[in-house]
Design a protein around this motif. Structure first.
Motif: not given
Length: 268
Positions: A26-36
């Protein structure tokens, strides 16, 4: 905003260990994302922690895998329910560097179908892990790079980004272990599609026990290692060959199954 990258994390009874993994992502991913976070059983010990985080961060979801137990099915299900054009598979054990998820996804956005985090290219490193597994993985990666021209020196690493369109074109036949990374790299090589890599530092997990079973999954790795060599194929030829491969390995414990036309599963 529609996610640009779907982060797929297969889990099995990780419990509260998932909290630190998700915190870093959550801290490192800056692109719009979903985490499954894909789990096999409803009462998996990982789920309450994921749901608690998801209540604060809508990007995070616990997803029940309905394709059958095991990491291959969990990854396959996660890629199928992903809504982003890029899916990045990463492990829950802290071995992968989440800072590279954006970089891997951007490589796919630029046109490669598989982007690999490579332990064996200059600048990469593997810290810890069983010595035999390290030696075999390094040899497989180097030989595939030099002789099959697969585009990466680390075809066996699970930490990869994929074009979801490419995955749905060729299908995933793996049903047992973590050989999906090798399978999709080999299929891209046979289609002569672009594969890229960037160096990564892989760290052996510090908490819990690894569920990698070399003896059980080695036949599947060897199958896809051999498949990487050969003439150019189309996606249709690869899918048609899936039925022949299923018959050939029908008596194996990890036999692949024919790849049907892609039908998206219901969103959980």
């Amino acid at each position: 905003m529609k996610p640009q990258v779907s982060v797929v994390i297969p889990v099995y009874q990780e419990g509260d260990a998932i909290v630190s993994c998700l915190r870093r992502i959550r801290r490192e991913v800056t692109l719009p994302c979903e985490i499954l976070v894909v789990h096999d059983i409803p009462d998996d010990s990982t789920v309450p922690y994921v749901e608690a985080i998801g209540a604060e961060d809508p990007r995070v979801r616990a997803v029940l895998n309905t394709y059958g137990r095991g990491p291959a099915n969990a990854i396959r299900f996660g890629v199928d329910v992903a809504v982003a054009p890029v899916a990045v598979v990463t492990m829950a054990d802290g071995s992968d560097d989440p800072r590279q998820i954006d970089e891997l996804a951007r490589l796919v956005d630029r046109g490669v179908v598989v982007a690999a985090a490579s332990r064996y290219m200059p600048g990469g490193q593997q810290v810890g892990g069983p010595r035999l597994k390290r030696m075999m993985s390094r040899y497989a990666g180097r030989s595939l790079h030099w002789f099959a021209r697969v585009g990466t020196r680390d075809a066996t690493n699970s930490f990869k980004a994929y074009s979801t369109d490419f995955v749905r074109q060729v299908g995933i036949e793996s049903r047992s272990g973590f050989e999906i990374g090798l399978e999709l790299t080999a299929k891209a090589a046979r289609m002569r599609l672009p594969v890229a890599e960037l160096p990564t530092i892989w760290l052996d997990r510090q908490l819990g026990e690894s569920r990698f079973d070399l003896a059980r999954w080695l036949p599947s790795y060897l199958r896809w290692y051999r498949f990487a060599y050969g003439r150019q194929l189309t996606a249709e030829q690869i899918r048609a060959g899936a039925a022949d491969r299923a018959r050939k390995y029908a008596d194996a414990d990890v036999a692949p199954t024919p790849v049907a036309e892609y039908v998206p599963p219901q969103q959980p």
